[in-house]
Enzyme design. Structure first.
Site, short mmCIF file in Angstrom:
data_model
loop_
_atom_site.label_atom_id
_atom_site.label_comp_id
_atom_site.label_asym_id
_atom_site.label_seq_id
_atom_site.Cartn_x
_atom_site.Cartn_y
_atom_site.Cartn_z
N THR A 154 30.36 34.18 46.70
CA THR A 154 30.17 32.44 46.71
C THR A 154 31.29 31.77 45.98
O THR A 154 31.94 30.56 47.06
CB THR A 154 29.22 32.08 45.05
OG1 THR A 154 28.59 33.24 45.04
CG2 THR A 154 28.99 31.01 45.12
N HIS B 128 22.29 28.55 43.05
CA HIS B 128 21.95 30.43 43.48
C HIS B 128 20.45 30.44 43.50
O HIS B 128 20.33 31.76 43.70
CB HIS B 128 22.65 31.36 42.29
CG HIS B 128 24.11 30.99 42.37
ND1 HIS B 128 24.76 32.18 43.32
CD2 HIS B 128 24.31 31.26 40.96
CE1 HIS B 128 25.80 31.63 43.15
NE2 HIS B 128 26.46 31.69 41.20
N ARG C 168 26.03 40.53 50.48
CA ARG C 168 26.76 41.49 50.27
C ARG C 168 26.13 42.69 50.21
O ARG C 168 24.95 42.57 48.94
CB ARG C 168 27.37 41.07 49.20
CG ARG C 168 28.40 41.73 48.26
CD ARG C 168 29.94 41.41 47.47
NE ARG C 168 30.24 41.87 47.36
CZ ARG C 168 31.47 42.05 46.15
NH1 ARG C 168 31.31 41.48 44.88
NH2 ARG C 168 32.57 42.98 46.25
N SER D 139 30.51 44.32 40.19
CA SER D 139 31.58 42.85 40.64
C SER D 139 30.31 41.91 39.48
O SER D 139 30.77 41.82 37.97
CB SER D 139 31.30 41.47 41.99
OG SER D 139 32.35 40.62 41.34
N TYR E 124 29.50 39.63 52.63
CA TYR E 124 31.14 39.56 52.77
C TYR E 124 31.99 40.08 53.30
O TYR E 124 33.19 39.73 53.61
CB TYR E 124 31.13 39.64 51.07
CG TYR E 124 31.77 39.96 50.44
CD1 TYR E 124 32.63 39.01 49.58
CD2 TYR E 124 33.26 41.29 50.07
CE1 TYR E 124 33.72 39.47 48.83
CE2 TYR E 124 33.91 41.12 49.07
CZ TYR E 124 34.25 40.04 48.86
OH TYR E 124 35.81 40.19 48.15
N ARG F 274 38.77 39.65 40.82
CA ARG F 274 38.39 40.77 40.51
C ARG F 274 39.27 41.47 41.00
O ARG F 274 40.66 41.94 41.19
CB ARG F 274 37.74 41.06 39.61
CG ARG F 274 37.73 42.00 38.61
CD ARG F 274 35.89 42.90 38.60
NE ARG F 274 35.23 43.59 39.91
CZ ARG F 274 35.51 44.81 40.28
NH1 ARG F 274 36.36 45.50 39.87
NH2 ARG F 274 35.14 45.49 41.56
N GLY G 261 37.97 41.73 44.99
CA GLY G 261 38.00 41.21 46.18
C GLY G 261 38.17 41.87 47.14
O GLY G 261 38.74 41.97 48.29
P1 A3P Z 1 34.64 41.78 42.67
O1 A3P Z 1 34.04 41.86 41.43
O2 A3P Z 1 34.52 42.87 43.16
O3 A3P Z 1 36.59 41.82 43.10
P2 A3P Z 1 30.70 34.71 43.11
O4 A3P Z 1 32.21 34.24 43.75
O5 A3P Z 1 29.50 35.40 43.67
O6 A3P Z 1 30.85 35.20 41.86
O7 A3P Z 1 31.87 36.50 43.74
C1 A3P Z 1 32.63 36.92 43.31
C2 A3P Z 1 33.75 38.19 43.89
O8 A3P Z 1 33.97 37.87 45.01
C3 A3P Z 1 33.86 39.18 42.85
O9 A3P Z 1 34.44 40.81 43.39
C4 A3P Z 1 35.33 38.42 43.44
O10 A3P Z 1 36.44 38.98 43.03
C5 A3P Z 1 35.34 38.40 44.93
N1 A3P Z 1 36.24 36.88 45.47
C6 A3P Z 1 36.86 36.01 45.00
N2 A3P Z 1 37.62 34.93 45.26
C7 A3P Z 1 37.51 35.78 46.44
C8 A3P Z 1 38.38 35.57 48.34
N3 A3P Z 1 38.71 34.03 47.83
N4 A3P Z 1 38.65 36.47 49.09
C9 A3P Z 1 37.54 37.44 48.23
N5 A3P Z 1 36.42 37.99 47.12
C10 A3P Z 1 36.88 37.26 46.43
#
Ligand code: A3P
Length: 316
Positions: free
Chosen positions: A71, A132, A152, A160, A214, A282, A284
């Site tokens: 997101t 969401h 994803r 995550s 994703y 976290r 990514g």
């Molecule tokens: P991980 O916990 O696997 O790293 P959301 O934004 O829906 O809450 O999803 C969070 C997930 O997206 C996390 O995954 C986070 O690290 C990853 N995320 C956030 N920003 C990102 C970016 N710019 N590029 C890639 N992944 C990203």
């Protein structure tokens, strides 16, 4: 006729009181099952009000996702793409340099839960919003406006989510989050029905719903951003291509860049979820599930999801 949020809660009190409830590992609050989806109890009245009162405009864009599926990234990419005339992505005063991506666009159920939907009305067009909520909670959005959805691999979503919730509850066992994903009893779940709703809409109205993954975004962010811009009706011009606008957007919104910004290191997400903002960034990457679940757990979840998706044509 204008009613206060309290009056609206009251209006729906009987309906809400009759809903099946559950406690869930992924949520400190009670979940209520509304029209086939488990919602945090404080968002059920918001869902009903969204269904009844959200008036999409033709040029609205809604970023939709299941939590922990990308997101934040898609919010940033869509915002940067839509706002590129006003805010060139390589510019030194870009909002994404000083705001968390979630602060750049309103969160629909947050506004409706807080009785703040008038703020949506006041926004100039084209509006960009985030939710969401499953598609049935925004029933008039398709075909009234445009929706961009990101899905994803559920195995990575579980990992995550567990890390994310662990920032509030470090003692939370991985297994509880895994199990609530498998039986669907989690916030906005089941995940397969969430995904299928948007996927079917994207098949039926590809001009109105863009379905992204994703993993594809990780593989080819520039290609996906071009697809996004085209879908939004604002493809990159030859001049933009020549000046590297696409790469600037990708770089601005990249994991490493956003994670390093002060705006994403300090503060909390929202008062209902007092998790530090840096928890949004976290790892990514895709495939981290191998470090958290056994091959048996992975096949178990894969099989459940494949069974739920059987006959739909959808695969993760
Ligand atoms: P991980 O916990 O696997 O790293 P959301 O934004 O829906 O809450 O999803 C969070 C997930 O997206 C996390 O995954 C986070 O690290 C990853 N995320 C956030 N920003 C990102 C970016 N710019 N590029 C890639 N992944 C990203």
């Amino acid at each position: 006729l204008v009613s206060s949020p309290e009056q609206r809660e009251e209006e729906h009190a009987d309906l809400i009181a009759a809903l099946p409830s559950a406690s869930a590992a992924d949520s400190p609050v009670k979940l209520l099952r509304y029209q086939g989806f488990w919602l945090p109890d404080f968002y059920v009245a918001a869902a009903i009000n969204l269904q009844q009162r959200f008036e999409p405009r033709r040029d609205d864009v809604i970023v939709a996702s299941f939590p922990k599926c990308g997101t934040t990234w898609l919010n940033a990419l869509t915002f940067a793409t839509m706002a590129r005339a006003a805010y060139p992505p390589a510019g030194a005063d870009h909002p994404l340099l000083r705001l968390n991506p979630h602060q750049c666009l309103p969160f629909l159920e947050g506004l409706f839960q807080g009785g703040r939907e008038a703020e949506l009305e006041a926004l100039p067009s084209p509006r960009l919003m985030n939710t969401h909520m499953p598609l049935p909670m925004v029933p008039r959005a398709v075909p009234a406006c445009r929706l961009v959805y990101i899905c994803r691999d559920p195995k990575d979503m579980v990992v995550s989510l567990w890390h994310f919730l662990g920032r509030l509850r470090p003692e939370l066992p991985f297994n509880s989050v895994f199990e609530c994903t498998c039986d669907g009893t989690m916030s906005y779940g089941p995940v397969w029905d969430h995904v299928l709703g948007y996927w079917r809409a994207a098949i039926a109205r590809p001009d109105k719903v863009l379905f992204l993954r994703y993993e594809e975004l990780l593989r080819d962010p520039a290609g996906q951003v071009r697809t996004l811009a085209g879908f939004l009706g604002t493809p990159f011009s030859a001049a933009e291509e020549a000046s590297g606008t696409v790469d600037s957007i990708v770089k601005l919104c990249s994991f490493g860049h956003l994670k390093g910004l002060e705006a994403n290191k300090i503060g909390h997400l929202n008062p209902l979820l007092p998790i530090p903002r840096d928890a949004l960034f976290r790892n990514g990457a895709s495939g981290d599930w191998v470090n958290h679940m056994t091959p048996e757990m992975a096949s178990h979840l894969d099989e459940i999801v494949a069974e739920k998706m059987r006959g739909t044509g959808f695969t993760f």
